[in-house]
Design a protein around this motif. Sequence first.
Motif, PDB file in Angstrom:
ATOM      1  N   ASN A   1     -16.139   5.508 -46.219  1.00  0.00           N
ATOM      2  CA  ASN A   1     -15.269   6.649 -46.500  1.00  0.00           C
ATOM      3  C   ASN A   1     -14.448   6.955 -45.251  1.00  0.00           C
ATOM      4  OD1 ASN A   1     -14.087   9.086 -47.228  1.00  0.00           O
ATOM      5  ND2 ASN A   1     -15.926   9.856 -48.213  1.00  0.00           N
ATOM      6  N   SER A   2     -13.154   7.154 -45.396  1.00  0.00           N
ATOM      7  CA  SER A   2     -12.303   7.403 -44.230  1.00  0.00           C
ATOM      8  C   SER A   2     -12.133   8.891 -43.917  1.00  0.00           C
ATOM      9  CB  SER A   2     -10.925   6.769 -44.442  1.00  0.00           C
ATOM     10  OG  SER A   2     -10.293   7.343 -45.565  1.00  0.00           O
ATOM     11  N   LYS A   3     -12.664   9.769 -44.770  1.00  0.00           N
ATOM     12  CA  LYS A   3     -12.541  11.207 -44.514  1.00  0.00           C
ATOM     13  C   LYS A   3     -13.441  11.617 -43.354  1.00  0.00           C
ATOM     14  CE  LYS A   3     -11.232  12.734 -49.096  1.00  0.00           C
ATOM     15  NZ  LYS A   3     -11.509  13.661 -50.178  1.00  0.00           N
ATOM     16  N   LEU A   4     -12.920  12.527 -42.517  1.00  0.00           N
ATOM     17  CA  LEU A   4     -13.709  13.019 -41.392  1.00  0.00           C
ATOM     18  C   LEU A   4     -14.797  13.966 -41.873  1.00  0.00           C
ATOM     19  CD1 LEU A   4     -10.970  13.752 -38.717  1.00  0.00           C
ATOM     20  CD2 LEU A   4     -12.621  11.891 -38.723  1.00  0.00           C
ATOM     21  N   VAL A   5     -15.980  13.842 -41.271  1.00  0.00           N
ATOM     22  CA  VAL A   5     -17.094  14.740 -41.544  1.00  0.00           C
ATOM     23  C   VAL A   5     -17.616  15.277 -40.218  1.00  0.00           C
ATOM     24  CG1 VAL A   5     -17.773  13.580 -43.674  1.00  0.00           C
ATOM     25  CG2 VAL A   5     -18.840  12.911 -41.520  1.00  0.00           C
ATOM     26  N   CYS A   6     -18.221  16.437 -40.263  1.00  0.00           N
ATOM     27  CA  CYS A   6     -18.849  17.013 -39.080  1.00  0.00           C
ATOM     28  C   CYS A   6     -20.266  16.480 -38.940  1.00  0.00           C
ATOM     29  CB  CYS A   6     -18.908  18.539 -39.187  1.00  0.00           C
ATOM     30  SG  CYS A   6     -17.342  19.340 -38.880  1.00  0.00           S
ATOM     31  N   ALA A   7     -20.667  16.350 -37.705  1.00  0.00           N
ATOM     32  CA  ALA A   7     -22.043  15.986 -37.380  1.00  0.00           C
ATOM     33  C   ALA A   7     -22.479  16.883 -36.234  1.00  0.00           C
ATOM     34  CB  ALA A   7     -22.131  14.517 -36.990  1.00  0.00           C
ATOM     35  N   MET A   8     -23.768  17.101 -36.115  1.00  0.00           N
ATOM     36  CA  MET A   8     -24.244  17.988 -35.054  1.00  0.00           C
ATOM     37  C   MET A   8     -25.547  17.496 -34.483  1.00  0.00           C
ATOM     38  SD  MET A   8     -25.270  21.237 -37.477  1.00  0.00           S
ATOM     39  CE  MET A   8     -23.587  21.513 -37.911  1.00  0.00           C
ATOM     40  N   ARG A   9     -25.849  18.027 -33.282  1.00  0.00           N
ATOM     41  CA  ARG A   9     -27.123  17.698 -32.643  1.00  0.00           C
ATOM     42  C   ARG A   9     -27.392  18.666 -31.499  1.00  0.00           C
ATOM     43  NH1 ARG A   9     -28.515  14.938 -28.721  1.00  0.00           N
ATOM     44  NH2 ARG A   9     -29.919  13.730 -30.023  1.00  0.00           N
ATOM     45  N   TRP A  10     -28.662  18.826 -31.182  1.00  0.00           N
ATOM     46  CA  TRP A  10     -29.084  19.531 -29.987  1.00  0.00           C
ATOM     47  C   TRP A  10     -29.301  18.467 -28.937  1.00  0.00           C
ATOM     48  CZ3 TRP A  10     -30.082  21.006 -34.850  1.00  0.00           C
ATOM     49  CH2 TRP A  10     -29.802  22.335 -35.178  1.00  0.00           C
ATOM     50  N   ASN A  11     -28.706  18.651 -27.772  1.00  0.00           N
ATOM     51  CA  ASN A  11     -28.655  17.591 -26.778  1.00  0.00           C
ATOM     52  C   ASN A  11     -29.963  17.300 -26.070  1.00  0.00           C
ATOM     53  OD1 ASN A  11     -25.908  17.133 -27.231  1.00  0.00           O
ATOM     54  ND2 ASN A  11     -25.377  18.850 -25.925  1.00  0.00           N
TER      55      ASN A  11
ATOM     56  N   GLU B   1     -17.685  18.098 -47.821  1.00  0.00           N
ATOM     57  CA  GLU B   1     -17.264  19.407 -48.358  1.00  0.00           C
ATOM     58  C   GLU B   1     -17.468  20.545 -47.355  1.00  0.00           C
ATOM     59  OE1 GLU B   1     -19.737  17.567 -49.984  1.00  0.00           O
ATOM     60  OE2 GLU B   1     -18.367  16.547 -51.342  1.00  0.00           O
ATOM     61  N   LEU B   2     -18.321  20.348 -46.357  1.00  0.00           N
ATOM     62  CA  LEU B   2     -18.594  21.397 -45.373  1.00  0.00           C
ATOM     63  C   LEU B   2     -17.700  21.327 -44.143  1.00  0.00           C
ATOM     64  CD1 LEU B   2     -22.492  21.410 -45.469  1.00  0.00           C
ATOM     65  CD2 LEU B   2     -20.912  22.921 -46.664  1.00  0.00           C
ATOM     66  N   THR B   3     -16.948  20.263 -43.986  1.00  0.00           N
ATOM     67  CA  THR B   3     -16.178  20.038 -42.766  1.00  0.00           C
ATOM     68  C   THR B   3     -15.218  21.182 -42.460  1.00  0.00           C
ATOM     69  OG1 THR B   3     -16.366  17.653 -43.012  1.00  0.00           O
ATOM     70  CG2 THR B   3     -14.603  18.453 -41.591  1.00  0.00           C
ATOM     71  N   ILE B   4     -14.385  21.574 -43.407  1.00  0.00           N
ATOM     72  CA  ILE B   4     -13.391  22.618 -43.146  1.00  0.00           C
ATOM     73  C   ILE B   4     -14.065  23.951 -42.836  1.00  0.00           C
ATOM     74  CG2 ILE B   4     -12.975  23.335 -45.537  1.00  0.00           C
ATOM     75  CD1 ILE B   4     -10.243  22.849 -42.923  1.00  0.00           C
ATOM     76  N   ASN B   5     -15.177  24.247 -43.505  1.00  0.00           N
ATOM     77  CA  ASN B   5     -15.892  25.491 -43.250  1.00  0.00           C
ATOM     78  C   ASN B   5     -16.459  25.545 -41.840  1.00  0.00           C
ATOM     79  OD1 ASN B   5     -15.435  26.475 -45.862  1.00  0.00           O
ATOM     80  ND2 ASN B   5     -17.184  25.348 -46.639  1.00  0.00           N
TER      81      ASN B   5
ATOM     82  N   GLU C   1      -5.496  21.624 -35.116  1.00  0.00           N
ATOM     83  CA  GLU C   1      -4.841  20.357 -35.475  1.00  0.00           C
ATOM     84  C   GLU C   1      -5.704  19.536 -36.419  1.00  0.00           C
ATOM     85  OE1 GLU C   1      -4.181  18.654 -31.619  1.00  0.00           O
ATOM     86  OE2 GLU C   1      -2.337  19.803 -31.291  1.00  0.00           O
ATOM     87  N   LEU C   2      -7.000  19.516 -36.190  1.00  0.00           N
ATOM     88  CA  LEU C   2      -7.896  18.771 -37.072  1.00  0.00           C
ATOM     89  C   LEU C   2      -7.928  19.369 -38.486  1.00  0.00           C
ATOM     90  CD1 LEU C   2     -10.807  18.194 -34.562  1.00  0.00           C
ATOM     91  CD2 LEU C   2      -9.389  16.413 -35.605  1.00  0.00           C
ATOM     92  N   MET C   3      -7.768  20.677 -38.569  1.00  0.00           N
ATOM     93  CA  MET C   3      -7.779  21.330 -39.877  1.00  0.00           C
ATOM     94  C   MET C   3      -6.553  20.917 -40.697  1.00  0.00           C
ATOM     95  SD  MET C   3      -9.235  25.068 -38.817  1.00  0.00           S
ATOM     96  CE  MET C   3      -9.078  25.774 -40.448  1.00  0.00           C
ATOM     97  N   LYS C   4      -5.437  20.636 -40.026  1.00  0.00           N
ATOM     98  CA  LYS C   4      -4.246  20.161 -40.722  1.00  0.00           C
ATOM     99  C   LYS C   4      -4.475  18.792 -41.353  1.00  0.00           C
ATOM    100  CE  LYS C   4      -1.207  21.246 -37.315  1.00  0.00           C
ATOM    101  NZ  LYS C   4       0.076  21.180 -36.641  1.00  0.00           N
ATOM    102  N   LEU C   5      -5.326  17.984 -40.693  1.00  0.00           N
ATOM    103  CA  LEU C   5      -5.612  16.642 -41.199  1.00  0.00           C
ATOM    104  C   LEU C   5      -6.486  16.680 -42.458  1.00  0.00           C
ATOM    105  CD1 LEU C   5      -6.399  14.783 -37.853  1.00  0.00           C
ATOM    106  CD2 LEU C   5      -4.266  14.733 -39.168  1.00  0.00           C
ATOM    107  N   GLY C   6      -7.340  17.706 -42.531  1.00  0.00           N
ATOM    108  CA  GLY C   6      -8.289  17.802 -43.630  1.00  0.00           C
ATOM    109  C   GLY C   6      -7.643  18.123 -44.911  1.00  0.00           C
TER     110      GLY C   6
END
Length: 98
Positions: free
Chosen positions: A35-45, A68-72, A93-98
């Motif tokens: 999938n080419s759509k951007l998604v968010c990922a997270m982690r505690w370092n 579906e959670l990326t823009i939020n 700027e990233l929100m414009k891409l979404g």
Amino acid sequence: MPKPESVKQSQTFTLKEVIYNHDGFAIGLGTIFGNSKLVCAMRWNGEDDKAGFPYAFNNPLWLHLPVELTINILIGLLTSKELSKDEYIKILELMKLG
């Protein structure tokens, strides 16, 4: 503590860039295999030589979220008082891409 940018990529997620890295918590954007759509990922370092969370076999990983959670999440990041002006503009700027 591993830098978020140096966390090993999984077979299903490829990190494109870290957009938030404050107080031991990081959020990145990337793509999920197939999938080419951007998604968010997270982690505690983690601290010192600890892998942080999530991890597998002491290797740090990213927890990627449904597209579906990326823009939020991006909207939520805009409320952070820790963002620099450049980080804020980057998120817009990233929100414009979404």
